[in-house]
Design an enzyme around this catalytic site. Structure first.
Site, short mmCIF file in Angstrom:
data_model
loop_
_atom_site.label_atom_id
_atom_site.label_comp_id
_atom_site.label_asym_id
_atom_site.label_seq_id
_atom_site.Cartn_x
_atom_site.Cartn_y
_atom_site.Cartn_z
N HIS A 296 11.86 12.56 12.48
CA HIS A 296 12.83 13.63 12.74
C HIS A 296 13.92 13.14 13.70
O HIS A 296 13.89 13.45 14.89
CB HIS A 296 12.13 14.86 13.31
CG HIS A 296 11.47 15.71 12.27
ND1 HIS A 296 12.12 16.74 11.62
CD2 HIS A 296 10.21 15.67 11.76
CE1 HIS A 296 11.30 17.30 10.75
NE2 HIS A 296 10.13 16.67 10.81
N CYS B 299 11.91 13.96 6.70
CA CYS B 299 10.50 14.38 6.62
C CYS B 299 10.20 15.00 5.25
O CYS B 299 10.25 14.30 4.25
CB CYS B 299 10.15 15.31 7.78
SG CYS B 299 8.38 15.41 8.12
N GLU C 151 16.89 14.21 14.07
CA GLU C 151 17.69 15.31 14.61
C GLU C 151 17.10 15.83 15.92
O GLU C 151 17.84 16.25 16.83
CB GLU C 151 17.84 16.43 13.58
CG GLU C 151 16.71 17.41 13.46
CD GLU C 151 15.44 16.87 12.79
OE1 GLU C 151 14.43 17.59 12.78
OE2 GLU C 151 15.46 15.72 12.29
#
Length: 239
Positions: free
Chosen positions: A216, A112, A218
């Site tokens: 994202h 990001c 993660e």
């Protein structure tokens, strides 16, 4: 085990004390690194060149993490009306970290904001807000609070690491209002949203492994998404 540094954010808590600053990294990043079989380390938010070089000597790879808007002064623009909050101290620290990692050819995963910084430091630029794009943006790129929910898909380019992992397309989450405008010459586009936003890129330099992702992974990986766990495993494999 491989050691991966994660760029820290600078959280300012004015509720307890005035201007009380804390260096912090979301657990999602650290847990995703652990799931991939590596050891996470927090890279503090400092803009000291000598210290940053010493930190990087101890690490095998870097994750440039997400966060608030990146100052447009770094790509030669004044702040426009729809640019969001900026944290100058973090910008300076992240730019130094990215530049030093580039100089030392340390493998980099930009997520990001982190992908935006990687692009700008390499010579690219950003849209300060998606409303400034030349083409009309029709998808919801700022999806809300459900971190693990995949809300739109990206179309993946051939001969890329993302294609190796996912094929022609994959569904992703989305939490951004800025995006890559001009991609730096050292990268190639590897994924785009169906409304034309660059969502992924990777290095064209054979001697330096780098990936930038606008979403994202993660957040999804730490909530059981096996596709995103494989992405972090691929990063660790390349270290």
């Amino acid at each position: 085990m491989k050691k991966i540094g994660i760029s820290a954010g600078l959280y300012i808590n004015n509720k307890t004390f005035n201007d009380y600053k804390m260096t912090c990294v979301a657990n999602n990043y650290m847990n995703a690194v652990i799931l991939a079989g590596a050891i996470p380390f927090v890279v503090p938010c400092i803009a000291n060149e000598e210290m940053m070089e010493e930190i990087l000597k101890t690490l095998d790879g870097i994750i440039l993490s997400g966060g608030e808007d990146f100052s447009p002064k770094f790509y030669g623009e004044e702040v426009l009306d729809k640019c969001g909050d900026i944290t100058p101290e973090r910008d300076e620290a992240d730019v130094l970290l990215a530049r030093k990692a580039l100089e030392l050819k340390i493998p980099i995963l930009g997520i990001c904001r982190g992908s935006q910084i990687l692009n700008v430091v390499s010579g690219g630029s950003l849209y300060q807000d998606l409303s400034y794009c030349e083409e009309k943006v029709i998808l919801k790129h700022q999806q809300g609070k459900n971190q693990a929910l995949a809300t739109h898909k990206v179309q993946i380019e051939e001969n890329s690491i993302l294609q190796e992992l996912y094929g022609e397309e994959i569904w992703i989450n989305s939490f951004h209002h800025q995006a890559v405008r001009v991609l730096a010459d050292s990268f190639k586009v590897t994924a785009k949203s169906t409304d034309g936003i660059i969502e992924g890129f990777e290095s064209v330099l054979k001697d330096h492994f780098m990936i930038g992702l606008q979403w994202h992974p993660e957040m999804m990986a730490t909530r059981g998404n096996q596709d995103m766990i494989r992405l972090f495993m691929k990063f660790v494999e390349k270290l």
